[in-house]
Design a protein around this motif. Structure first.
Motif, PDB file in Angstrom:
ATOM      1  N   GLU A   1       0.912  -1.185   0.077  1.00  0.00           N
ATOM      2  CA  GLU A   1      -0.240  -0.085   0.017  1.00  0.00           C
ATOM      3  C   GLU A   1       0.948   1.182  -0.160  1.00  0.00           C
ATOM      4  OE1 GLU A   1      -3.116   2.128   2.901  1.00  0.00           O
ATOM      5  OE2 GLU A   1      -3.317  -0.107   2.934  1.00  0.00           O
ATOM      6  N   ARG A   2       0.453   2.275  -0.910  1.00  0.00           N
ATOM      7  CA  ARG A   2       1.409   3.387  -0.837  1.00  0.00           C
ATOM      8  C   ARG A   2       1.010   4.479   0.199  1.00  0.00           C
ATOM      9  NH1 ARG A   2       3.374   4.116  -6.656  1.00  0.00           N
ATOM     10  NH2 ARG A   2       4.517   5.433  -5.592  1.00  0.00           N
ATOM     11  N   ARG A   3       2.190   5.015   1.093  1.00  0.00           N
ATOM     12  CA  ARG A   3       1.896   5.946   1.823  1.00  0.00           C
ATOM     13  C   ARG A   3       1.939   7.290   1.502  1.00  0.00           C
ATOM     14  NH1 ARG A   3       6.249   4.139   6.136  1.00  0.00           N
ATOM     15  NH2 ARG A   3       7.219   5.936   4.869  1.00  0.00           N
ATOM     16  N   LEU A   4       2.293   7.473   0.169  1.00  0.00           N
ATOM     17  CA  LEU A   4       2.339   9.072  -0.362  1.00  0.00           C
ATOM     18  C   LEU A   4       1.702   8.974  -1.717  1.00  0.00           C
ATOM     19  CD1 LEU A   4       3.810  11.544  -0.311  1.00  0.00           C
ATOM     20  CD2 LEU A   4       5.626  10.553  -1.569  1.00  0.00           C
ATOM     21  N   ARG A   5       0.642   9.833  -1.695  1.00  0.00           N
ATOM     22  CA  ARG A   5      -0.175  10.019  -2.962  1.00  0.00           C
ATOM     23  C   ARG A   5      -0.371  11.445  -3.064  1.00  0.00           C
ATOM     24  NH1 ARG A   5      -5.844   7.930  -2.544  1.00  0.00           N
ATOM     25  NH2 ARG A   5      -6.150   9.428  -0.979  1.00  0.00           N
ATOM     26  N   VAL A   6      -0.537  11.900  -4.478  1.00  0.00           N
ATOM     27  CA  VAL A   6      -0.577  13.271  -4.909  1.00  0.00           C
ATOM     28  C   VAL A   6      -2.098  13.309  -4.956  1.00  0.00           C
ATOM     29  CG1 VAL A   6      -0.032  14.694  -6.695  1.00  0.00           C
ATOM     30  CG2 VAL A   6       1.633  13.635  -5.965  1.00  0.00           C
ATOM     31  N   LEU A   7      -2.666  13.986  -4.537  1.00  0.00           N
ATOM     32  CA  LEU A   7      -4.181  14.383  -4.481  1.00  0.00           C
ATOM     33  C   LEU A   7      -4.579  15.283  -5.671  1.00  0.00           C
ATOM     34  CD1 LEU A   7      -5.129  14.543  -0.693  1.00  0.00           C
ATOM     35  CD2 LEU A   7      -4.951  12.458  -2.193  1.00  0.00           C
ATOM     36  N   GLU A   8      -3.830  16.472  -5.785  1.00  0.00           N
ATOM     37  CA  GLU A   8      -4.274  17.460  -6.618  1.00  0.00           C
ATOM     38  C   GLU A   8      -3.094  18.225  -6.871  1.00  0.00           C
ATOM     39  OE1 GLU A   8      -7.566  21.117  -6.894  1.00  0.00           O
ATOM     40  OE2 GLU A   8      -7.361  19.552  -5.305  1.00  0.00           O
ATOM     41  N   ARG A   9      -3.008  18.681  -8.283  1.00  0.00           N
ATOM     42  CA  ARG A   9      -1.940  19.669  -8.769  1.00  0.00           C
ATOM     43  C   ARG A   9      -2.682  20.926  -9.443  1.00  0.00           C
ATOM     44  NH1 ARG A   9       0.870  15.050 -11.987  1.00  0.00           N
ATOM     45  NH2 ARG A   9       1.734  13.859 -10.259  1.00  0.00           N
ATOM     46  N   LEU A  10      -2.025  22.035  -9.133  1.00  0.00           N
ATOM     47  CA  LEU A  10      -2.442  23.124  -9.790  1.00  0.00           C
ATOM     48  C   LEU A  10      -1.202  24.007 -10.446  1.00  0.00           C
ATOM     49  CD1 LEU A  10      -4.705  25.443 -10.539  1.00  0.00           C
ATOM     50  CD2 LEU A  10      -4.081  26.223  -8.439  1.00  0.00           C
ATOM     51  N   ALA A  11      -1.175  23.746 -11.631  1.00  0.00           N
ATOM     52  CA  ALA A  11      -0.009  24.504 -12.378  1.00  0.00           C
ATOM     53  C   ALA A  11      -0.278  26.182 -12.258  1.00  0.00           C
ATOM     54  CB  ALA A  11       0.025  24.267 -14.042  1.00  0.00           C
ATOM     55  N   LEU A  12       0.858  26.967 -11.809  1.00  0.00           N
ATOM     56  CA  LEU A  12       0.565  28.402 -11.527  1.00  0.00           C
ATOM     57  C   LEU A  12       1.225  29.190 -13.017  1.00  0.00           C
ATOM     58  CD1 LEU A  12       1.538  28.759  -7.917  1.00  0.00           C
ATOM     59  CD2 LEU A  12      -0.859  28.709  -8.858  1.00  0.00           C
ATOM     60  N   SER A  13       2.413  28.236 -13.369  1.00  0.00           N
ATOM     61  CA  SER A  13       3.279  28.968 -14.438  1.00  0.00           C
ATOM     62  C   SER A  13       3.801  27.540 -15.158  1.00  0.00           C
ATOM     63  CB  SER A  13       4.053  29.887 -14.184  1.00  0.00           C
ATOM     64  OG  SER A  13       5.125  29.419 -13.595  1.00  0.00           O
ATOM     65  N   ARG A  14       4.656  27.861 -16.255  1.00  0.00           N
ATOM     66  CA  ARG A  14       5.248  26.741 -16.879  1.00  0.00           C
ATOM     67  C   ARG A  14       6.288  25.915 -15.871  1.00  0.00           C
ATOM     68  NH1 ARG A  14       7.769  27.688 -22.591  1.00  0.00           N
ATOM     69  NH2 ARG A  14       7.466  25.505 -22.586  1.00  0.00           N
TER      70      ARG A  14
END
Length: 103
Positions: A48-61
């Motif tokens: 089972e993974r202990r680390l998960r990326v839930l959401e990303r928001l790009a602000l610039s390149r």
């Protein structure tokens, strides 16, 4: 009775089959790439993974905000170029404004 016509040579049968197989492999690779790009994870069986990326928001390149969950806790992380920094624990809620602060 249905007449049987043998293939003229082996290549006339194998080439279309190989082309179809390559096309199916390319489609499967594209689907996996798209799913990973959208944040899907494919955990290894039994782990089972202990680390998960839930959401990303790009602000610039080169800059983005990321909400990460680690051992049940959420963190807001900022990334810019080669630098990563903790912005705030995402679980923390801002306190209500006091009487002296404008709303």
């Amino acid at each position: 009775m249905i007449p049987f016509k043998p293939a003229e040579d082996l290549w006339s049968t194998l080439v279309p089959m190989a082309a179809t197989l390559l096309l199916l492999l390319a489609v499967a690779a594209a689907v996996l790439w798209y799913a990973r790009r959208q944040g899907a994870s494919f955990p290894i069986a039994g782990r089972e993974r202990r680390l998960r990326v839930l959401e990303r928001l790009a602000l610039s390149r080169r800059a983005m905000l990321v909400v990460v969950e680690y051992e049940g806790r959420k963190y807001l992380i900022g990334q810019s170029g080669d630098q990563i920094s903790l912005v705030a624990p995402a679980d923390a809620r801002p306190s209500a404004p006091s009487e002296h602060e404008p709303a």
